[in-house]
Scaffold this motif. Structure first.
Motif, PDB file in Angstrom:
ATOM      1  N   HIS A 141       2.355  -7.904  -2.044  1.00 51.15           N
ATOM      2  CA  HIS A 141       1.232  -7.476  -2.875  1.00 51.15           C
ATOM      3  C   HIS A 141       0.194  -8.585  -2.819  1.00 51.15           C
ATOM      4  O   HIS A 141       0.354  -9.575  -2.089  1.00 51.15           O
ATOM      5  N   ALA A 142      -0.875  -8.444  -3.569  1.00 51.38           N
ATOM      6  CA  ALA A 142      -1.983  -9.397  -3.454  1.00 51.38           C
ATOM      7  C   ALA A 142      -1.562 -10.828  -3.776  1.00 51.38           C
ATOM      8  O   ALA A 142      -2.174 -11.785  -3.286  1.00 51.38           O
ATOM      9  N   GLY A 143      -0.489 -10.986  -4.565  1.00 50.64           N
ATOM     10  CA  GLY A 143      -0.077 -12.325  -4.964  1.00 50.64           C
ATOM     11  C   GLY A 143       1.113 -12.876  -4.218  1.00 50.64           C
ATOM     12  O   GLY A 143       1.580 -13.980  -4.515  1.00 50.64           O
ATOM     13  N   GLY A 144       1.644 -12.128  -3.254  1.00 52.71           N
ATOM     14  CA  GLY A 144       2.797 -12.623  -2.512  1.00 52.71           C
ATOM     15  C   GLY A 144       3.837 -11.550  -2.290  1.00 52.71           C
ATOM     16  O   GLY A 144       3.542 -10.350  -2.293  1.00 52.71           O
ATOM     17  N   ASP A 145       5.099 -11.974  -2.099  1.00 54.81           N
ATOM     18  CA  ASP A 145       6.155 -11.009  -1.807  1.00 54.81           C
ATOM     19  C   ASP A 145       7.158 -10.868  -2.944  1.00 54.81           C
ATOM     20  O   ASP A 145       8.217 -10.270  -2.779  1.00 54.81           O
ATOM     21  N   SER A 146       6.841 -11.432  -4.115  1.00 50.98           N
ATOM     22  CA  SER A 146       7.632 -11.204  -5.321  1.00 50.98           C
ATOM     23  C   SER A 146       6.673 -11.234  -6.500  1.00 50.98           C
ATOM     24  O   SER A 146       5.571 -11.783  -6.410  1.00 50.98           O
ATOM     25  N   LEU A 147       7.086 -10.642  -7.607  1.00 49.61           N
ATOM     26  CA  LEU A 147       6.212 -10.520  -8.766  1.00 49.61           C
ATOM     27  C   LEU A 147       6.907 -11.101  -9.991  1.00 49.61           C
ATOM     28  O   LEU A 147       8.000 -10.661 -10.362  1.00 49.61           O
ATOM     29  N   PHE A 148       6.275 -12.090 -10.618  1.00 51.61           N
ATOM     30  CA  PHE A 148       6.786 -12.657 -11.866  1.00 51.61           C
ATOM     31  C   PHE A 148       6.564 -11.658 -12.999  1.00 51.61           C
ATOM     32  O   PHE A 148       5.453 -11.145 -13.175  1.00 51.61           O
ATOM     33  N   LEU A 149       7.623 -11.394 -13.772  1.00 46.12           N
ATOM     34  CA  LEU A 149       7.509 -10.478 -14.896  1.00 46.12           C
ATOM     35  C   LEU A 149       7.494 -11.198 -16.243  1.00 46.12           C
ATOM     36  O   LEU A 149       6.676 -10.898 -17.103  1.00 46.12           O
ATOM     37  N   ASP A 193       0.825  -1.216   0.000  1.00 43.93           N
ATOM     38  CA  ASP A 193       0.000   0.000   0.000  1.00 43.93           C
ATOM     39  C   ASP A 193       0.856   1.261   0.000  1.00 43.93           C
ATOM     40  O   ASP A 193       0.410   2.322   0.460  1.00 43.93           O
ATOM     41  N   GLN A 194       2.077   1.149  -0.522  1.00 48.97           N
ATOM     42  CA  GLN A 194       2.975   2.298  -0.546  1.00 48.97           C
ATOM     43  C   GLN A 194       3.521   2.598  -1.938  1.00 48.97           C
ATOM     44  O   GLN A 194       3.626   3.752  -2.333  1.00 48.97           O
ATOM     45  N   ILE A 195       3.879   1.528  -2.670  1.00 46.61           N
ATOM     46  CA  ILE A 195       4.603   1.683  -3.930  1.00 46.61           C
ATOM     47  C   ILE A 195       3.929   0.828  -4.990  1.00 46.61           C
ATOM     48  O   ILE A 195       3.659  -0.357  -4.764  1.00 46.61           O
ATOM     49  N   THR A 196       3.654   1.408  -6.138  1.00 51.44           N
ATOM     50  CA  THR A 196       3.072   0.671  -7.250  1.00 51.44           C
ATOM     51  C   THR A 196       4.099   0.508  -8.356  1.00 51.44           C
ATOM     52  O   THR A 196       4.764   1.476  -8.744  1.00 51.44           O
ATOM     53  N   LEU A 197       4.239  -0.719  -8.835  1.00 49.88           N
ATOM     54  CA  LEU A 197       5.035  -0.957 -10.032  1.00 49.88           C
ATOM     55  C   LEU A 197       4.106  -0.748 -11.233  1.00 49.88           C
ATOM     56  O   LEU A 197       3.268  -1.596 -11.537  1.00 49.88           O
ATOM     57  N   GLU A 198       4.252   0.406 -11.874  1.00 49.57           N
ATOM     58  CA  GLU A 198       3.378   0.726 -12.995  1.00 49.57           C
ATOM     59  C   GLU A 198       3.643  -0.187 -14.192  1.00 49.57           C
ATOM     60  O   GLU A 198       2.718  -0.529 -14.936  1.00 49.57           O
ATOM     61  N   GLY A 199       4.903  -0.550 -14.383  1.00 43.05           N
ATOM     62  CA  GLY A 199       5.247  -1.399 -15.511  1.00 43.05           C
ATOM     63  C   GLY A 199       6.750  -1.506 -15.645  1.00 43.05           C
ATOM     64  O   GLY A 199       7.510  -1.073 -14.773  1.00 43.05           O
ATOM     65  N   TYR A 200       7.176  -2.089 -16.749  1.00 37.94           N
ATOM     66  CA  TYR A 200       8.614  -2.299 -16.942  1.00 37.94           C
ATOM     67  C   TYR A 200       8.955  -2.357 -18.421  1.00 37.94           C
ATOM     68  O   TYR A 200       8.074  -2.482 -19.292  1.00 37.94           O
ATOM     69  N   ALA A 201      10.248  -2.266 -18.700  1.00 31.41           N
ATOM     70  CA  ALA A 201      10.779  -2.449 -20.047  1.00 31.41           C
ATOM     71  C   ALA A 201      11.961  -3.398 -19.950  1.00 31.41           C
ATOM     72  O   ALA A 201      12.821  -3.246 -19.084  1.00 31.41           O
ATOM     73  N   LEU A 202      11.990  -4.386 -20.840  1.00 29.51           N
ATOM     74  CA  LEU A 202      13.038  -5.398 -20.869  1.00 29.51           C
ATOM     75  C   LEU A 202      13.665  -5.375 -22.258  1.00 29.51           C
ATOM     76  O   LEU A 202      12.950  -5.336 -23.260  1.00 29.51           O
ATOM     77  N   ASN A 203      15.005  -5.394 -22.307  1.00 28.23           N
ATOM     78  CA  ASN A 203      15.659  -5.173 -23.595  1.00 28.23           C
ATOM     79  C   ASN A 203      15.569  -6.359 -24.544  1.00 28.23           C
ATOM     80  O   ASN A 203      15.745  -6.201 -25.755  1.00 28.23           O
ATOM     81  N   TYR A 243      14.115 -19.445 -17.810  1.00 28.14           N
ATOM     82  CA  TYR A 243      14.245 -18.947 -16.448  1.00 28.14           C
ATOM     83  C   TYR A 243      13.172 -17.895 -16.189  1.00 28.14           C
ATOM     84  O   TYR A 243      12.756 -17.179 -17.100  1.00 28.14           O
ATOM     85  N   SER A 244      12.760 -17.794 -14.938  1.00 28.53           N
ATOM     86  CA  SER A 244      11.734 -16.822 -14.540  1.00 28.53           C
ATOM     87  C   SER A 244      12.393 -15.558 -14.010  1.00 28.53           C
ATOM     88  O   SER A 244      13.309 -15.633 -13.181  1.00 28.53           O
ATOM     89  N   LEU A 245      11.909 -14.418 -14.472  1.00 25.76           N
ATOM     90  CA  LEU A 245      12.382 -13.121 -14.006  1.00 25.76           C
ATOM     91  C   LEU A 245      11.367 -12.574 -13.007  1.00 25.76           C
ATOM     92  O   LEU A 245      10.199 -12.368 -13.354  1.00 25.76           O
ATOM     93  N   VAL A 246      11.787 -12.376 -11.759  1.00 27.48           N
ATOM     94  CA  VAL A 246      10.888 -11.884 -10.713  1.00 27.48           C
ATOM     95  C   VAL A 246      11.519 -10.686 -10.021  1.00 27.48           C
ATOM     96  O   VAL A 246      12.748 -10.551  -9.978  1.00 27.48           O
TER      97      VAL A 246
END
Length: 246
Positions: free
Chosen positions: A232-240, A124-134, A215-218
């Motif tokens: 967050h709602a799904g746990g303490d790490s986020l799969f990207l 409830d403090q920080i939102t990951l709006e999105g990302y860019a991967l090369n 491999y999974s990037l989290v």
């Protein structure tokens, strides 16, 4: 030790940057090929516009930058060099050799902009709006380049580190990772303003002995003070994304 490490992973397109000119003699004694070695911060006080122009020129013709930081309180007290690198490249890791710090950066070939939206709120403090991967496919020795776009939702009174992990077996430790405070440690979460979006570059160096496969990037965040992760709602790490190593 630094020279041996660089020799063991060298590839075309590498550059070595020395953040103080008096590093030149001792470093080139152990690394006699000076064709890719660049002494920086040659003036006192540092001429910031000239130094930035030189960094831009070096980055334009090299893919990976290996920077030796030593005595920067005297050579670059305002951290012009490190700030520019944190903003315009992707730091994969840094390592101390006695009182010399070696940092490794990947140079992007395209400007990073938000490509994949996520909108996931941590604590409830920080939102990951999105990302860019090369890229989605890499080879051992590459540096994965990830830009995370964070938004502060409330005033933040704690410092948080970002972790970027690349993993295979979920029960095993990551095969590669980068942990660090945003902006290479120069954009602390306690300085973020509510509503502000922060572009945060992270590089992940893929070991030379990394096996081919998927491999999974989290990603996630944890407290500098006690290591507790923000959830967050799904746990303490986020799969990207799923990353292929060829």
């Amino acid at each position: 030790g630094i020279a041996r490490q660089l020799d063991s992973i060298a590839r075309p397109g590498d550059a070595v940057l020395l953040n103080a000119p008096n590093q030149w003699e001792v470093f080139t004694y152990y690394h006699p090929d000076t064709s890719n070695v660049f002494p920086l911060a040659r003036s006192r006080p540092l001429d910031a516009p000239a130094q930035i122009a030189e960094l831009e020129q070096i980055a334009a013709s090299h893919d990976r930058l290996f920077v030796l930081y030593w005595g920067e309180a005297q050579s670059d007290p305002n951290r012009v060099i490190e700030s520019w690198l944190n903003e315009h490249t992707f730091k994969a890791y840094d390592q101390w050799f006695s009182d010399v710090r070696l940092a490794v950066y990947a140079v992007p070939r395209a400007a990073a902009e938000l490509r994949t939206q996520t909108g996931v709120n941590f604590g409830d403090q920080i939102t990951l709006e999105g990302y860019a991967l090369n890229a989605a496919e890499f080879a051992p020795g590459d540096i994965l380049q990830l830009t995370l776009f964070w938004r502060a939702d409330t005033p933040i009174d704690k410092r948080y580190k970002v972790f970027v992990h690349l993993g295979g077996d979920p029960a095993s430790p990551p095969v590669a990772q980068h942990d660090g405070e945003p902006g290479g440690g120069l954009s602390l979460t306690t300085t973020w303003q509510p509503g502000q979006t922060v572009a945060d570059n992270h590089g992940v160096y893929l070991p030379l002995d990394l096996a081919p496969g998927a491999y999974s990037l989290v990603v996630g965040l944890y407290s500098v003070d006690d290591g507790a992760r923000l959830t967050h709602a799904g746990g303490d790490s986020l799969f990207l994304s799923t990353i292929m190593v060829r």
